[in-house]
Motif scaffolding. Structure first.
Motif, mmCIF file in Angstrom:
data_model
loop_
_atom_site.group_PDB
_atom_site.id
_atom_site.type_symbol
_atom_site.label_atom_id
_atom_site.label_comp_id
_atom_site.label_asym_id
_atom_site.label_seq_id
_atom_site.Cartn_x
_atom_site.Cartn_y
_atom_site.Cartn_z
ATOM 1 N N UNK A 544 0.679 -1.193 0.031
ATOM 2 C CA UNK A 544 0.026 -0.003 -0.011
ATOM 3 C C UNK A 544 0.751 1.308 0.041
ATOM 4 N N UNK A 545 2.337 1.162 0.117
ATOM 5 C CA UNK A 545 2.965 2.305 0.121
ATOM 6 C C UNK A 545 3.866 2.264 -0.995
ATOM 7 N N UNK A 546 4.256 3.775 -1.345
ATOM 8 C CA UNK A 546 4.922 3.880 -2.570
ATOM 9 C C UNK A 546 6.285 3.573 -2.621
ATOM 10 N N UNK A 547 6.643 3.022 -4.025
ATOM 11 C CA UNK A 547 7.823 2.521 -4.199
ATOM 12 C C UNK A 547 8.874 3.722 -4.484
ATOM 13 N N UNK A 548 10.199 3.478 -4.619
ATOM 14 C CA UNK A 548 11.056 4.622 -4.568
ATOM 15 C C UNK A 548 12.110 4.043 -5.827
ATOM 16 N N UNK A 549 12.147 4.841 -6.797
ATOM 17 C CA UNK A 549 13.111 4.288 -7.575
ATOM 18 C C UNK A 549 14.504 4.938 -7.785
ATOM 19 N N UNK A 550 15.657 4.289 -8.018
ATOM 20 C CA UNK A 550 16.792 4.979 -8.071
ATOM 21 C C UNK A 550 17.597 4.472 -9.197
ATOM 22 N N UNK A 551 18.243 5.247 -9.970
ATOM 23 C CA UNK A 551 19.219 4.713 -11.399
ATOM 24 C C UNK A 551 20.429 4.868 -10.767
ATOM 25 N N UNK A 552 21.323 3.687 -11.105
ATOM 26 C CA UNK A 552 22.653 3.532 -10.860
ATOM 27 C C UNK A 552 23.325 3.127 -12.014
ATOM 28 N N UNK A 553 24.522 3.935 -12.794
ATOM 29 C CA UNK A 553 25.230 3.887 -13.739
ATOM 30 C C UNK A 553 26.554 3.660 -13.164
ATOM 31 N N UNK A 554 27.270 2.370 -13.755
ATOM 32 C CA UNK A 554 28.628 2.112 -13.217
ATOM 33 C C UNK A 554 29.672 2.064 -14.489
ATOM 34 N N UNK A 555 30.763 1.893 -14.343
ATOM 35 C CA UNK A 555 31.910 1.990 -15.502
ATOM 36 C C UNK A 555 32.367 0.343 -15.013
ATOM 37 N N UNK A 556 32.300 -0.562 -15.786
ATOM 38 C CA UNK A 556 33.187 -1.923 -15.663
ATOM 39 C C UNK A 556 33.897 -2.194 -16.786
ATOM 40 N N UNK A 557 34.665 -3.336 -16.500
ATOM 41 C CA UNK A 557 35.571 -3.852 -17.733
ATOM 42 C C UNK A 557 34.594 -4.407 -18.667
ATOM 43 N N UNK A 558 34.624 -4.540 -20.018
ATOM 44 C CA UNK A 558 34.096 -5.106 -21.089
ATOM 45 C C UNK A 558 33.655 -6.479 -20.968
ATOM 46 N N UNK A 559 34.645 -7.265 -20.266
ATOM 47 C CA UNK A 559 34.385 -8.858 -19.841
ATOM 48 C C UNK A 559 33.709 -9.017 -18.646
ATOM 49 N N UNK A 560 33.212 -8.095 -17.954
ATOM 50 C CA UNK A 560 32.113 -8.198 -16.795
ATOM 51 C C UNK A 560 30.856 -8.505 -17.265
ATOM 52 N N UNK A 561 29.995 -9.345 -16.927
ATOM 53 C CA UNK A 561 28.736 -9.972 -17.153
ATOM 54 C C UNK A 561 27.888 -8.925 -16.524
ATOM 55 N N UNK A 562 26.851 -8.730 -17.280
ATOM 56 C CA UNK A 562 25.644 -7.782 -16.406
ATOM 57 C C UNK A 562 24.934 -8.796 -15.550
ATOM 58 N N UNK A 563 24.969 -10.187 -15.804
ATOM 59 C CA UNK A 563 24.383 -11.015 -14.814
ATOM 60 C C UNK A 563 25.072 -10.945 -13.411
ATOM 61 N N UNK A 564 26.318 -11.121 -13.581
ATOM 62 C CA UNK A 564 27.378 -11.108 -12.458
ATOM 63 C C UNK A 564 27.233 -9.726 -11.414
#
Length: 636
Positions: A544-564
């Motif tokens: 019943x209570x509102x959700x709060x959204x935050x965006x997070x941008x990060x810089x990682x090496x090209x071989x780092x997987x999004x799943x990890x």
């Protein structure tokens, strides 16, 4: 005709059956055999081991003139689907139909020697059969030999070297009972199924064997003008001992649910021409040789039921306690899997379990070998599958060949894996697989077509696994080592540390071999999924209570997987982190070489209260710290 009623492969056997149905007396054919002064024993000898030929005898007819049969005989053979050949050969076929007893005629003068023997074949003997094909023997085959030269496959097909032709003057007639399993082996080994082998495999009336031989000799002498040598040369014979089977009227009525009387049962046995003795409702029945299918009391009960009339048997509902039907856990999982995939837009396919040796070894999830069939149906159906994807790709190729390019199929079934021990049954493992190709969504006036790709299929698999409510987390790990899968677009699927399957694009070379375009597929080990721990599915009310959204941008090496990265965020995000969604991936201008930018949308919800900024900031700070520790990520 069912295999147990081989007596109906003859006109005599059918006559007994029809006579019983119509309550008539059958009239069987008779003949008169006139013999010459020449003794058959002076013309040839015969030898046969009892385990191969329990009955074996020969007759000789001399001075025949081989020509066309009279029209009445030709018409009878044509009506039974047999092509007339000559008067001698037609008589042997006529006896086959009349008595159900296969006979064979040799040209006496073409025999390499006049000592006829029944024996096992030597390895790699070559025999040209009457169909003109040269065949190589197997040591388990039975052959008829003379002078140690194999002439024919016993009980299956004659040989061309002693074939009766218009030049034949003297013939040898063979009448025998061969061991059924040996005939079956020879017929299958040589892929040579004949009218004779069909009867020998199922059994013949042993009391008619020599009668049919004598009848054939008499009829050949009549139609071909020859003389019959006196006597038979008998290599093996035995006296038929009629089995005795007991059955009571109470047994019959108990099994059939009837109230048949003793007199009615006796009348049925009379119609069948069975000898019996009845004492206080107990029948002791002597079984004639023509009904070798009757060996136990249940067989007699079946005879009573047939002639009493199945329509006269009472129809009743089952009695006793009943239990409600229920699916097992395995059945429920399989059914739910089908419903999920069909709800996601895939259609069910059912493929062949058997395939070619090349295809059988592809896409294997398990260590082991496919099973080779001893007698495959065709070259395309030699081995059992170890993967469902091979059959699904055949289905894709079938559709593509018919201009159906937008394909979404799944199959649930078993794969068969052996450890190489031929004495043990292979493991049968439940699998689930799917393929997509072409357009996943069609083009409309408002939206372009959406092509099938890795991520479309990954979404299908993720939803399927989410519905299983697995207690451990699911992860996808890139794997470029799977043969027949694209090395850069393939991932193994793990639940915890358990490998349950894989997903990816079919290797372009493999797709080209099948004649298909870009295709994506997955395969899951349902048996492994079934054994994994699962969470109970509970209803969770919408907050019943509102959700709060935050965006997070990060810089990682090209071989780092999004799943990890996502796994790290979920682990560090705390109990109020409700959803993590990757919405942007960027590399290029303003991003260092060998690096990439990932942007995630984080959603926080507390079902008990409204979250405040301090709580969210603390959770985000912890996430940033773990990303820096685990992936050396830079916050943008």
């Amino acid at each position: 005709i069912t295999p147990n009623r081989a007596d109906l492969f003859s006109m005599n056997g059918t006559a007994w059956e029809v006579a019983a149905i119509l309550e008539e007396q059958p009239t069987l054919p008779s003949f008169e055999l006139v013999e010459s002064d020449t003794q058959t024993a002076d013309l040839l000898t015969a030898e046969a081991p009892g385990e191969l030929a329990p009955k074996y005898a020969l007759r000789v007819v001399q001075g025949v003139k081989v020509q066309d049969s009279p029209l009445w005989l030709q018409k009878r053979l044509w009506n039974m689907g047999i092509r007339p050949i000559s008067n001698v050969v037609d008589v042997t076929n006529y006896m086959l139909l009349q008595y159900g007893q296969p006979l064979h005629a040799f040209d006496y003068d073409k025999l390499p020697a006049h000592d006829i023997k029944v024996r096992h074949a030597y390895a790699d003997e070559k025999i040209v059969t009457l169909d003109g094909q040269e065949r190589v023997t197997n040591p388990q085959d039975i052959v008829i030999a003379a002078g140690n030269e194999g002439l024919m496959f016993a009980g299956v097909m004659g040989g061309a070297s002693t074939e009766v032709t218009t030049d034949t003057v003297n013939i040898v007639l063979e009448g025998a009972v061969f061991e059924p399993r040996a005939i079956r082996h020879t017929a299958r080994d040589q892929n040579l199924h004949s009218e004779a082998s069909t009867r020998f495999e199922r059994g013949v009336n042993v009391e008619d064997t020599f009668t049919a031989l004598d009848h054939a000799a008499a009829l050949i002498a009549e139609l071909a003008g020859g003389t019959v040598a006196a006597g038979r040369v008998v290599a093996q014979d035995f006296t038929y001992v009629a089995p005795v089977v007991e059955v009571t009227v109470d047994q019959i009525n108990h099994v059939l649910g009837t109230v048949i009387t003793v007199a009615e049962v006796a009348a049925i046995f009379d119609r069948l021409f069975f000898d019996y003795v009845e004492t206080n409702g107990k029948f002791t029945v002597t079984i004639p040789a023509r009904r070798w299918d009757i060996t136990i009391s249940a067989d007699l009960i079946e005879e009573v039921a047939r002639l009493y009339g199945y329509d006269n048997l009472p129809a009743t509902l089952p009695t006793g306690a009943t239990t409600p039907g229920k699916l097992t856990v395995k059945q429920a999982l399989i059914r739910a899997s089908r419903h999920t995939l069909e709800g996601l837009g895939l259609d069910q396919a059912i493929s062949y379990v058997l395939t070619t040796p090349a295809k059988a070894a592809r896409f294997a999830l398990h260590a082991g070998h496919p099973i080779q069939l001893d007698y495959p149906m065709s070259q395309d159906r030699q081995q059992t599958r170890v993967s469902l994807l091979t059959g699904l790709l055949d289905d894709v190729a079938y559709n593509v060949a018919r201009k159906q390019s937008d394909i979404a199929l799944y199959e649930q079934g078993r794969v068969f894996v052996s450890d190489g021990d031929t004495t043990q049954r292979p493991a049968e493992i439940e699998h689930l697989a799917g393929v997509i190709a072409g357009n996943w969504l069609p083009k409309t006036w408002a939206t372009p077509a959406k092509k099938a790709d890795f991520f479309v299929l990954k979404g299908v698999v993720e939803q399927l696994l989410a519905n299983y409510a697995l207690a451990q987390s699911v992860r996808f790990e890139a794997n470029g080592a799977r043969e027949d899968m694209h090395p850069g677009r393939t991932a193994d699927i793990y639940v915890g540390e358990t490998l349950i399957g894989f997903i990816g694009q079919i290797h372009p070379l493999t797709a080209k071999e099948y004649g298909i375009g870009e295709t994506y597929g997955f395969e899951l080990n349902l048996a492994a999924i079934l054994s994994l721990p699962k969470n109970k599915t509970n209803y969770e009310a919408i907050s019943k209570f509102p959700a709060i959204a935050r965006d997070l941008a990060i810089l990682v090496t090209a071989d780092t997987t999004a799943a990890a990265v996502r796994e790290t965020i979920i682990t560090a995000g705390g109990q109020h982190l409700h959803d993590v969604t990757l919405f942007d991936v960027y590399s290029g201008t303003n991003v260092a070489a060998g690096m990439k930018s990932l942007a995630y949308a984080l959603t926080f919800v507390d079902p008990e209260k409204t979250l405040v900024d301090d709580e969210i900031n603390a959770a985000v700070a912890k996430i940033e710290q773990k990303l820096a520790e685990n992936h050396h990520a830079e916050i943008r």
